[in-house]
Structures are given as structure tokens and as C-alpha cells.
Enzyme design. Structure first.
Site, PDB file in Angstrom:
ATOM      1  CG  HIS A 186      51.242  60.876  43.248  1.00 54.63           C
ATOM      2  ND1 HIS A 186      50.601  59.762  43.064  1.00 54.63           N
ATOM      3  CD2 HIS A 186      51.495  61.215  41.729  1.00 54.63           C
ATOM      4  CE1 HIS A 186      50.088  59.560  41.836  1.00 54.63           C
ATOM      5  NE2 HIS A 186      50.703  60.160  41.067  1.00 54.63           N
ATOM      6  CG  ASP A 200      48.628  57.626  44.850  1.00 54.51           C
ATOM      7  OD1 ASP A 200      49.823  57.597  43.831  1.00 54.51           O
ATOM      8  OD2 ASP A 200      48.571  58.397  45.800  1.00 54.51           O
ATOM      9  CG  HIS A 201      51.619  55.386  39.707  1.00 53.21           C
ATOM     10  ND1 HIS A 201      50.583  56.551  39.426  1.00 53.21           N
ATOM     11  CD2 HIS A 201      52.845  55.708  39.650  1.00 53.21           C
ATOM     12  CE1 HIS A 201      51.594  57.388  38.950  1.00 53.21           C
ATOM     13  NE2 HIS A 201      52.748  56.859  39.308  1.00 53.21           N
TER      14      HIS A 201
END
Length: 515
Positions: free
Chosen positions: A262, A199-200
Site C-alpha cells: 500500500h 491491492d485494494h
């Protein structure tokens, strides 16, 4: 003798970065956009910072037929304009190789195994490998099955403490059932400790700083609870539309694309209990506990919904006319996909009982902004009521994630002049200005951690399952059109239906861009 405190220079020792061990990275989908835009530039930054081992190499894999030289030329364009010295650039690209084939053909994986063995000898790699799935989600099961059948999921002559790792990009499933199915499929071949679900957002410096800010200081944690916090707002606003991702986005939508991963990850960092140690599993345990504590989300009922959806229509963003969602290229004319989600969540535990958390994310809003805004309760009694200051503005702490990374704290103070001249002042700092450097790209942190075998910033299987379970009723209701799909003009700060969600509690959304 006065007490001697460590100097900043001495404390800088704690900033030393651990260098990656010798490692071979195999990227599936290597000729695609993600590899060029994110993976290769991030690896270059690690290489420039001397954080890649001399034995590092990357083996690209894809359907497109390319030679090693053609692959390097393809990637070289991604390095243009980055100020890389020619000799360094040449040495960096010399570590990139390529193998082509069909992802469902066992011959491809036999060829990969042979090439990996050859490159390990060439580069002196003594550690295990990283397999990065930069392919469409529908191909995950195919690649994983073939990796397992080819024995590439196991240690083969390498350090047994560093088994092969599998990096999986989001989306990890489309709902609870598909996420569970994918977890089970991967689990046939890889242990959970080998799986790195990326999950960037968790790689962003300012997201990571939420942990440091909360648990490395004593002044905020005592008031970080229901006794002092009135409410919290989490915002991820984008000014862009679907751009070139319409094919993917129209089958996903804001809830799956942003909210499930996110936003919920940011929520866990802002609200989780203090872990016993800075240990990957201790931190991930607390995040899962928090997710399990979130109250079920109401889609309707006599008290109204806790969540709503909407999509943008034509409007103006940054001074230019932009089309509505249904007019974007690649979007189906009868699409019911949402581009905006707003929700009111409650965490039913000792710390946060009955504190509302307002989450919103959307495309084609007034500006790009990601932040966590904590609004504290007003003073219980204003001693200044007799001079017309009965309602004192609440203190706010703003954790700014992007684009202006930093922290801002607002409070009341006397201004020069009249005896009762009080106004809101803000203490604020910007990371790039304070430290004189830009924050590293999120993929730098995540790629390095993966090579090091540190799963702290990656999602664990149970966290994925719990987050999808939380949204199961919402997805089902929306699929049956049991909740309206509202609309908002592109370029909006907000719109009536989203405003009513928070105004029902006597509160307002923070205007996009306020500090």
C-alpha cells in the site's frame, strides 16, 4: 464571439462507465470472510449500477459442502441493511452457484470445468472467465497448478482476445525469494497479461485521484519537484488492533502487510513521471521506474537508520482500555512482530534528488487516517521580516485518502484588521459533500476493471519484485534482531523513537487529524 468552453454537463460524458462483458467469476474460498464482506457487496453495487452483463454469474468454490441454495442464503446475510429491493436481491443471488471439494484434488477442477461449461450455456456467457483466489496465500500454488493442469488457464471456445484471468490477493510472497518463486509458479500456467495482483488501496477513489490531480492540471505539476517541495509525508494510521487477523498478522507484520504494497504504491503515484498516455502499461512502466530509483534503505550505521519498527503496548483508544499486542488473542507470547513502521526514503532521480519522503504506518494509533502531505519550501526571503514575520509558514497540500476523502491546500493571506495581520488559510473540499455521494468501495473498481481486462490498478510482476528487493536488507536485519523493536502505548499520536527519525532533519510529523 467569446470563446465557448464545454459545460460541466458536456464534460460529464467522460464519466460514462464501461459495462462489463458477459463473464463467469469463479471464487476460491467463497465461503470465507473476504467474499461476504467485500466481493459480494461490491458486485451488488455494480449490479445496481447496471454495470454487470445479463450473462454474469459467480461460481463459488470451497472445502465446505454447500448446495447452491445454502450458498445463496449464506451470502444473503451480507446484503442485509443495504436497501436492496426484494426482486432485485432475488435476481442477483440467483446468479450464484457453488461447488465443493479439496483444493489439491484434481476431481474438484474437473467438476469446476463441467459446471463452468453448464453455466456458460445457461447464462449465455461468450467471454472468458475470472478466477479469484480468496484463499490463504499458502494455497496459491496448489490452486494455480491444478487450474493449469485442468486446462482452465486457456481459452476454450471463447473470444481469444479475452483469455481467463487470475486474481491474486496480497500478500504476494513474504520476501524477494518467495515472491519470485510464486511469480515463476504462476508463470508456468498463466501469461503475465492474465495475472491481476490486487491491492485494494489502488481501488480507492482518492488514491486514483492522485493521477488526475497531478496530470490533468497545469498549476501544480511545475512545482512538483525538488526545487519547490521541502518534504513529503505519507501516513496510514489505524486505531484498530489486529482484531480477528492475529493468526495472519503475527507472521506478517506492518512491513509486509502495509508498507511493501500500500505505502509504496501510494508513493509511486505521488512521485512518478508523467506517462505518455493514460494506458495501463505506460502507467505501470513509470511506477516501476520510480521504485527502481529509491535509494537503498539503511537499517543502521554511523548516520542512524532510515527505518524503524515498534509494537503497541496496552493503552486507551477512543476512550476505552485496549490490550497490548502480546496480549491479543492468537499472538505468540514470544512474538517479535512489528505493528508500526516509520521510514525516511529518498528517490534518486532528476525530479526528487535529496527530497526526503517520510512514511509511517501503524495499528492502535490515536485515530484512523490515510493521507499524503506535500510540504513546500518556505519563501526564500520574507519582505515582512521588519514587522516580525521573518519565518513564514510553508504551504501544504494534503491529499486525504480516508476517512474524510478530499484535498486541502494551506497558504498565507491577510486577515481583516491590522495592516500586517497574516495567518494560514486553508481551502478544502470533501468528496462526499461536493458530489453528494459516498465514494465507491475499492473492490467495485477493481472487480469491474478485472472483468473488463484493464490492469492499470493492479501490480505487475516486476513492480512486486523491485519492492521486495528494496526491503530485502531490512527484513534480513530484523530477522536477525539487528535492529531494536521499540514500543508505544496504544492510542499514541507518535512516540520518541519515531519522532527522532524526522526531527534529525529538523522536521516534525503531522499530528494525526490535522487538516
Amino acid at each position: 464571439m467569446p470563446e465557448i468552453h464545454p459545460s460541466i454537463r458536456e464534460l460529464d460524458i467522460l464519466c460514462a462507465e464501461t459495462r462489463a462483458p458477459s463473464c463467469g467469476v469463479v471464487v476460491f474460498g467463497a465461503s470465507g470472510d473476504l467474499t461476504r464482506r467485500k466481493i459480494v457487496p461490491s458486485l451488488l453495487r455494480l449490479y445496481q449500477r447496471d454495470l454487470l452483463h445479463e450473462g454474469f454469474y459467480l461460481l463459488g468454490c470451497g472445502r465446505q459442502e454447500l448446495s447452491d441454495v445454502a450458498f445463496r442464503e449464506h451470502l444473503a446475510e451480507a446484503l442485509d441493511g443495504r436497501g436492496v429491493e426484494p426482486a432485485l436481491r432475488e435476481d442477483f443471488l440467483s446468479r450464484f452457484y457453488y461447488t465443493s471439494g479439496s483444493y489439491d484434488d484434481p476431481a474438484l477442477y474437473a467438476a469446476l470445468a463441467a459446471r463452468i461449461e453448464e453455466l456458460d450455456r445457461t447464462h449465455g456467457v461468450q467471454e472468458a472467465h475470472v478466477f479469484y483466489l480468496a484463499v490463504p496465500p499458502g494455497l496459491y500454488p496448489t490452486v494455480v497448478d491444478h487450474l493449469g493442469e485442468a486446462g482452465l488457464n486457456r481459452v476454450a471456445g471463447h473470444d481469444c482476445s479475452r483469455p481467463p484471468r487470475l486474481v491474486v490477493e496480497k500478500p504476494f510472497g513474504r520476501d524477494q525469494a518467495t515472491a519470485e518463486e510464486l511469480n515463476n509458479r504462476i508463470g508456468r500456467h498463466f501469461a503475465e497479461s492474465q495475472v491481476y495482483r490486487i491491492d485494494h488501496y489502488l481501488g480507492k477513489e482518492t488514491v486514483q485521484n492522485i493521477l488526475m490531480f497531478r496530470f490533468a492540471n497545469t498549476i501544480f505539476e511545475p512545482v512538483w519537484n525538488r526545487n519547490f517541495v521541502d518534504h513529503v509525508q505519507l501516513t496510514i494510521a489505524e486505531s484498530v488492533g489486529v482484531e480477528h487477523r492475529a493468526g495472519y498478522y503475527d507472521t506478517s507484520g506492518a512491513l509486509r502487510d502495509m508498507f511493501q504494497n500500500h505505502m509504496l504504491q501510494m508513493l509511486t503515484l505521488a512521485t512518478m513521471e508523467p506517462p505518455a498516455s493514460f494506458d495501463a502499461e505506460a502507467i505501470r512502466d513509470e511506477k516501476v521506474k520510480l521504485l527502481r530509483s529509491i535509494r537503498p534503505i539503511r537499517v543502521g550505521g554511523p548516520w542512524g537508520p532510515d527505518i524503524l519498527r515498534a509494537r503497541y503496548t496496552a493503552g486507551r483508544v477512543d476512550g476505552r482500555d485496549v490490550p497490548g499486542y502480546l496480549d491479543e488473542r492468537g499472538v505468540q507470547p514470544d512474538s517479535q512482530t512489528e505493528t508500526f513502521v516509520a521510514a525516511r526514503l529518498f528517490v534518486d532521480n532528476w525530479r526528487w534528488k535529496d527530497v526526503p519522503f517520510y512514511l509511517r504506518t501503524g495499528k492502535r494509533l490515536a485515530r484512523k487516517l490515510t493521507e499524503v502531505a506535500i510540504t513546500f519550501k518556505q519563501v526564500p526571503h520574507s519582505m515582512f521580516a521588519s514587522v516580525g514575520l521573518a519565518d513564514m509558514p510553508a504551504n501544504q497540500l494534503i491529499l486525504k485518502i480516508q476517512p474524510d476523502e478530499g484535498i486541502a491546500l494551506s497558504f498565507q493571506a491577510k486577515r481583516p484588521g491590522a495592516k500586517t495581520c497574516i495567518s494560514t488559510l486553508t481551502m478544502s473540499f470533501n468528496y462526499s459533500e461536493l458530489f453528494g455521494t459516498e465514494a465507491p468501495e475499492a473492490y467495485e473498481r477493481l472487480l469491474l476493471d478485472c472483468m473488463l481486462g484493464d490492469p492499470t490498478l493492479f501490480s505487475r510482476q516486476d513492480a512486486v519484485q523491485v519492492s521486495w528487493a528494496l526491503l530485502a536488507g531490512v527484513l534480513e536485519a530484523w530477522a536477525k534482531a539487528e535492529a531494536p523493536l521499540h514500543e508505544y502505548p496504544a492510542g499514541s499520536q507518535s512516540f520518541a523513537e519515531a519522532d527522532r527519525l524526522i526531527q534529525a532533519d529538523g522536521r516534525l510529523w503531522r499530528p494525526l487529524g490535522d487538516s
